[in-house]
Design an enzyme around this catalytic site. Structure first.
Site, mmCIF file in Angstrom:
data_model
loop_
_atom_site.group_PDB
_atom_site.id
_atom_site.type_symbol
_atom_site.label_atom_id
_atom_site.label_comp_id
_atom_site.label_asym_id
_atom_site.label_seq_id
_atom_site.Cartn_x
_atom_site.Cartn_y
_atom_site.Cartn_z
ATOM 1 N N LYS A 1 33.757 39.497 29.819
ATOM 2 C CA LYS A 1 33.182 39.716 31.381
ATOM 3 C C LYS A 1 33.338 38.179 32.004
ATOM 4 O O LYS A 1 32.912 36.926 32.026
ATOM 5 C CB LYS A 1 32.006 40.309 32.109
ATOM 6 C CG LYS A 1 32.178 40.758 33.152
ATOM 7 C CD LYS A 1 31.635 41.374 33.935
ATOM 8 C CE LYS A 1 31.792 42.193 35.416
ATOM 9 N NZ LYS A 1 30.620 42.991 35.803
ATOM 10 N N SER B 1 31.508 47.759 37.191
ATOM 11 C CA SER B 1 32.727 45.960 37.705
ATOM 12 C C SER B 1 32.604 45.456 35.802
ATOM 13 O O SER B 1 33.571 45.068 35.655
ATOM 14 C CB SER B 1 32.371 44.836 38.003
ATOM 15 O OG SER B 1 30.814 44.879 38.187
ATOM 16 N N SER C 1 26.678 47.363 36.642
ATOM 17 C CA SER C 1 28.054 47.444 36.081
ATOM 18 C C SER C 1 27.876 47.843 35.000
ATOM 19 O O SER C 1 28.678 47.207 33.964
ATOM 20 C CB SER C 1 28.693 46.297 36.367
ATOM 21 O OG SER C 1 28.850 46.793 38.456
#
Lengths: 391, 391
Positions: free
Chosen positions: B32, B109, B133
């Site tokens: 990420k 996320s 997330s």
């Protein structure tokens, strides 16, 4: 040169010749990117705005009026995002140059229009003034600028912000050009006769920096002798900060009403300060609005009482000259609130106001404003002309 | 294919080979774009973030650990802006594909990491879980995913959000890969022994859609028979929504503390919903925080009481499968709040949780979570392996 000025919206190129033979023949103008220009997207200072709206097929009324009168449109200018901003620093398009004070902000939200005129890139430029967006950059850049009587100049084709305060205004470097353009947009000849009495707003001068108030004194004296009679008055008996507070309730609330559908359908990107202003608008209570609407009524009543026919009032347009560029958000906040206290009467009462350039403090331009009763726009332009002739 | 998946940050290209001969040799991974990769800016899902920070000169601890163990880094993945978002729709980089449900959001996320693993672009991917997330995209995309015990896996080199809730987690498509990667990042062998008692959180199942709860029932029964004993319990006696409220006080407040210096110095652009969340954090009162901190203490106490050694608890990871892409902000809001009620215990109590895929409702993946006491991360991985072997 244009690159250094950064007045025009990057990536845009617009040129439309004015009709031959009109009263503005030979003049060039620019329009803040809030004004529709047929065939060009209206950007509104936010890169996610135009995606959600069709490219306009007609010009804004003001753009059409200037073209019809013979002026040539040469570009669309940078604006603070969705017209929310008073310093003229755009997170998207950068900060247009304040030619008179290159290390200072130009003022906003009509930042690019003021910068373009100040740098001589065009003769006049359209801006908007909801909470001070023509008056403040006029003062910071040393330009003539008008916020007309609310409703006097059509806002058709203009991206709205807070409709009960939104107006379309314009800038010029000299009073003669300012008067030619004003006669067209006001659809009224600029009279010869001047008002006969000047009110001097002692509270507004007291609210400004002492050095700025002192630097404006010669202009006030010149104006006073031009008109023949003057009187010191208290403009805002409850306090300019109370007037400011009322506008800071009504304007953000209306802006939230305007932009909510867009925010909630597109979830657009906004500079942090712009988002914060809109969210503040969403949090305004009914009780605060009730209070602010009563205060608006009081402001209107007070200014109607002070400004019968033949009387105008003068005040500093801004409490200080243009601040430095690139300051932090907290450093800007108190200054912004203070500026808005001197501008709030515009949106609250809707009366016309003209910024007169010609003074400086510490080498930086500052403006003296003249304010008249509803519909006295042309008279204020006449005052601007007479003041320039007297210089 | 990668373009259609939209898992990787547009315009970035990163590839770092893993060290030869390690336990993860032959595996590929993505990180990420909140994890530092030396020599590459950490974007954090916001185009104004990297401008304000130097390009990292060292890898995040987790990235280094995977490289050292032999896995090859193949890219940096799209994240919801500054990790604030639960649906995985980025105003900057678009919405990564949920391969199992192409018309649905991937969850966020850690949206790009989940999408990359789900599409088979890599074997595992690093994500972060502050308020859900990793857990939410695991559930929505049908992946294994872990939120480790708070403090168990180093967050060094990770862009913070709300430090008292931030964790680094990871995804995998199959339990064997999940276990190999977990052994490296937990620095602990995955045990053979399973817990001996399963608690079934009746309030959490009741809080989820009825169809989802019903669809998870066979997995719960399988898990129950695997462990040997089960008992229905009330997980959150004051209500899951009360736990959710405590997390929705503490997390935004901490996020505001984290990002305030950046917001106030850079005035960056943010999606409206992200700005709104941060501003909500700035408005949290001391009294609300006091209450939320007491509630956090209660949550910790409740879960410690429920989860002695040898006992785990199961609950639906999310209350419903992945919602449709492209919904309006108000349509998303109630769903977001409801998701967070089932996730709040993670940030509040810091206990490890693993999402087990394998169930569907209406053809859409849904996940069953297992939750253990602090430090039982490897045991939960063992449960995941055993459950997959039993399928």
């Amino acid at each position: 040169m244009q690159d250094r000025i950064n007045a025009f919206v990057p990536g845009t190129s617009v040129r439309i010749e004015g009709k031959p033979g009109g009263p503005l023949s030979g003049l060039s103008f620019a329009a803040k990117d809030l004004f529709d220009v047929a065939g060009h997207p209206t950007g509104g200072g936010n890169h996610d705005w135009a995606k959600n709206y069709r490219v306009p097929t007609a010009h804004a009324w003001t753009v059409q009026a200037l073209l019809d009168a013979g002026a040539t449109l040469i570009g669309k200018t940078i604006t603070d995002e969705v017209s929310l901003g008073i310093f003229g620093e755009s997170a998207y398009d950068g900060t247009p140059l304040n030619s008179a004070a290159p290390d200072r902000v130009p003022g906003g939200s009509s930042s690019g229009s003021a910068a373009a005129v100040a740098a001589g890139l065009c003769d006049t430029a359209l801006g908007t003034d909801t909470g001070g967006s023509v008056r403040v950059p006029s003062s910071f850049c040393g330009l003539y600028g008008i916020r007309p009587t609310h409703g006097r100049v059509s806002v058709a084709g203009l991206m709205p912000q807070a409709p009960s305060s939104d107006t379309a205004g314009w800038f010029a470097r000299d009073a003669a050009t300012f008067a030619r353009v004003s006669a067209v947009l006001l659809q009224e000849a600029i009279p010869e006769a001047l008002p006969t009495k000047l009110l001097i707003a002692t509270d507004a001068f007291g609210f400004a920096d002492e050095a700025l108030a002192a630097a404006l004194r010669p202009m006030v004296e010149r104006l006073s002798s031009l008109l023949g009679a003057s009187e010191e008055v208290l403009m805002a008996p409850p306090g300019l900060s109370v007037w400011g507070r009322a506008q800071r309730v009504l304007q953000p609330y209306e802006a939230w009403q305007t932009f909510q559908p867009w925010l909630e359908s597109a979830n657009p990107r906004l500079a942090f300060t712009v988002a914060r202003g809109l969210i503040a608008g969403s949090q305004v209570t009914q009780e605060e609005r009730n209070w602010a609407n009563l205060m608006r009524q009081e402001v209107r009543g007070r200014l109607r009482y002070l400004l019968p026919a033949g009387t105008i009032l003068c005040l500093p347009t801004t409490p200080f000259p243009a601040p430095l560029r690139g300051r932090s958000v907290p450093d800007q906040q108190a200054d912004r609130d203070r500026i808005l206290c001197l501008c709030a009467h515009g949106g609250l009462a809707g009366m016309p106001q003209v910024n007169l350039p010609g003074s400086m403090v510490d080498g930086l331009p500052i403006g003296l404003s003249v304010l008249g009763g509803p519909g006295t726009d042309a008279t204020l332009i006449a005052v601007a002309k007479a003041m320039e002739e007297k210089r």
